[in-house]
Scaffold this motif. Structure first.
Motif, mmCIF file in Angstrom:
data_model
loop_
_atom_site.group_PDB
_atom_site.id
_atom_site.type_symbol
_atom_site.label_atom_id
_atom_site.label_comp_id
_atom_site.label_asym_id
_atom_site.label_seq_id
_atom_site.Cartn_x
_atom_site.Cartn_y
_atom_site.Cartn_z
ATOM 1 N N VAL A 131 0.816 -1.205 0.000
ATOM 2 C CA VAL A 131 0.000 0.000 0.000
ATOM 3 C C VAL A 131 0.860 1.270 0.000
ATOM 4 C CG1 VAL A 131 -1.920 -1.143 1.145
ATOM 5 C CG2 VAL A 131 -0.203 0.036 2.521
ATOM 6 N N TYR A 132 2.171 1.126 -0.026
ATOM 7 C CA TYR A 132 3.021 2.299 -0.181
ATOM 8 C C TYR A 132 3.967 2.085 -1.359
ATOM 9 C CZ TYR A 132 7.056 -0.062 1.983
ATOM 10 O OH TYR A 132 8.089 -0.905 2.263
ATOM 11 N N ASP A 133 4.415 3.165 -1.915
ATOM 12 C CA ASP A 133 5.251 3.149 -3.107
ATOM 13 C C ASP A 133 6.719 3.102 -2.692
ATOM 14 O OD1 ASP A 133 6.605 3.582 -5.492
ATOM 15 O OD2 ASP A 133 5.084 4.961 -6.261
ATOM 16 N N ILE B 162 -5.479 7.219 0.516
ATOM 17 C CA ILE B 162 -4.947 6.721 -0.753
ATOM 18 C C ILE B 162 -6.115 6.136 -1.545
ATOM 19 C CG2 ILE B 162 -3.377 5.103 -1.885
ATOM 20 C CD1 ILE B 162 -1.666 5.105 0.624
ATOM 21 N N LYS B 163 -6.259 6.536 -2.792
ATOM 22 C CA LYS B 163 -7.279 5.947 -3.657
ATOM 23 C C LYS B 163 -6.614 4.945 -4.586
ATOM 24 C CE LYS B 163 -11.186 6.999 -6.702
ATOM 25 N NZ LYS B 163 -12.000 8.059 -7.365
ATOM 26 N N VAL B 164 -7.145 3.716 -4.625
ATOM 27 C CA VAL B 164 -6.593 2.664 -5.472
ATOM 28 C C VAL B 164 -7.701 2.066 -6.318
ATOM 29 C CG1 VAL B 164 -4.766 2.111 -3.821
ATOM 30 C CG2 VAL B 164 -6.915 0.835 -3.735
ATOM 31 N N ASN C 184 -3.672 -0.546 -7.867
ATOM 32 C CA ASN C 184 -2.851 0.529 -8.416
ATOM 33 C C ASN C 184 -3.267 1.863 -7.810
ATOM 34 O OD1 ASN C 184 -1.489 -1.213 -10.323
ATOM 35 N ND2 ASN C 184 -3.392 -1.199 -11.508
ATOM 36 N N ARG C 185 -2.307 2.651 -7.392
ATOM 37 C CA ARG C 185 -2.599 3.927 -6.761
ATOM 38 C C ARG C 185 -3.067 4.943 -7.796
ATOM 39 N NH1 ARG C 185 1.717 6.822 -2.849
ATOM 40 N NH2 ARG C 185 1.436 4.808 -1.813
ATOM 41 N N LYS D 55 -2.832 10.049 -3.794
ATOM 42 C CA LYS D 55 -2.588 10.004 -2.349
ATOM 43 C C LYS D 55 -2.571 11.426 -1.817
ATOM 44 C CE LYS D 55 1.253 9.531 0.890
ATOM 45 N NZ LYS D 55 2.688 9.266 1.028
#
Length: 364
Positions: free
Chosen positions: A157-159, A194-196, A201-202, A205
């Motif tokens: 959930v993080y890049d 965060i919208k996925v 895929n993000r 944010k």
């Protein structure tokens, strides 16, 4: 089995809000609460189970429950499960292992520190959730799977490429456009959205800073333009000191891109999982917000406030009086007809559910 039964009393607070809410005790009547059914579900002899999230599939008449199983005392051989239950009689339809060898710790059953955060099961059998599915530690992942376990997508959930650190996701919110919000806080203690998409895929944010520490705990999508209202808390203190200091409840209204349109803050809320603010939208378009007002770690002073679409306060009502029972859980959900249900548990053995109508609430 016993672990599952004890923990289910926490998860059942949400279950009460969905399963035949018309049968639940109404404050303006003298009818007694009615138990529709009671069942126990397990993973095998000698294996402990802890439930986490539920999802109601109204079209298919099924109740879905996620949970982890593990060997007691050692917390080894962890597995992540999905149960499908018949809503009418509580009979188990099927159960599947969604992920082998997951992190299984004592915190998976403790005071709201659930392994999984959010659950959606579509009519065609696609499963979406967020949790600690890979390796160990605090890293969280978005999962898309199906009931037959033939396909599965797991993404952090993080890049990692941005070196942004591990985000703490508290809740996954299903959106009308088919996407999801993942809400909580980032590593810099800023409230986070965060919208996925359905593949994890993000899309975007945003962080929303307030005081030294801020956190989002619940939210709802509103209207056809993609706007949303989100609730959480903030603290002027950071670190462990925030656990003992007064906090503030934050309610934000944002547009589809996460830009803040308006904000309301007032004393209340808490960094403890069982006391974090919750929100639901009523048929009228107003919002009901449940939060804990008490500053005493062992007390419970749960309040409901309603706001109109412009976040103007309409009324406030106490739903649980302060007392020496800790932890105390509460959950709120809207029901058809413009009413809402509040379920609470103050001693981990008794559950109360009260439906509120315009007849039982103060007028504006």
């Amino acid at each position: 089995m016993k672990t599952f039964t004890r923990s289910l009393k926490m998860a059942i607070l949400t279950l009460f809000l969905f399963v035949n809410t018309g049968q639940i005790y109404s404050q303006d009547s003298n009818s007694a609460p009615k138990v529709l059914w009671q069942k126990e579900y397990g993973c095998g002899e000698g294996i402990s189970c802890a439930p986490h999230e539920i999802h109601i599939n109204k079209a298919g008449n099924s109740l879905f429950i996620t949970g982890t199983s593990f060997i007691p005392k050692t917390y080894t051989d962890g597995k992540f499960w999905l149960w499908e239950i018949n809503q009418n009689d509580g009979n188990e339809i099927r159960r599947n292992v969604l992920k082998e060898t997951v992190e299984a710790r004592s915190s998976t059953i403790g005071y709201g520190a659930w392994f999984a955060k959010g659950l959606k099961v579509t009519d065609d059998g696609k499963i979406y959730t967020v949790g600690k599915f890979e390796g160990s530690g605090s890293e969280q992942f978005f999962m898309r799977a199906d009931r037959e376990h033939s396909t599965r997508v797991i993404k952090p959930v993080y890049d990692r490429s941005l070196d942004e650190g591990k985000n703490l996701i508290w809740r996954m919110i299903d959106l009308p456009d088919g996407n999801f919000f993942l809400i909580g806080r980032d590593k810099k203690d800023k409230a986070l959205v965060i919208k996925v998409d359905v593949e994890g895929n993000r899309l975007w944010k945003r962080t929303y800073e307030a005081d030294k520490l801020s956190f989002f705990s619940d939210g709802v999508a509103i209207g056809e333009k993609g706007d949303f209202v989100i609730v959480g808390w903030s603290s002027a203190s950071g670190g462990e000191k925030a656990l003992a200091e007064p906090t503030s409840v934050r309610i934000l209204k944002c547009n589809a891109e996460g830009e803040k349109l308006s904000e309301v803050t007032f004393p209340g809320g808490s960094p403890f999982p069982d006391k974090q603010p919750q929100i639901c939208q009523l048929d009228s378009g107003n919002f009901a917000v449940a939060y804990d007002k008490s500053e005493d770690l062992r007390a419970a002073d749960h309040i409901v406030r309603t706001y109109n679409s412009d976040l103007e306060l309409l009324w406030e009502k106490q739903i649980i009086e302060s007392q020496g029972n800790y932890p105390s859980y509460f959950s709120i959900e809207s029901i058809p007809g413009g009413d809402f249900v509040v379920a609470n548990c103050t001693n981990l053995s008794d559950i109360n559910a009260v439906s509120y109508t315009h007849l039982t609430l103060p007028t504006n």
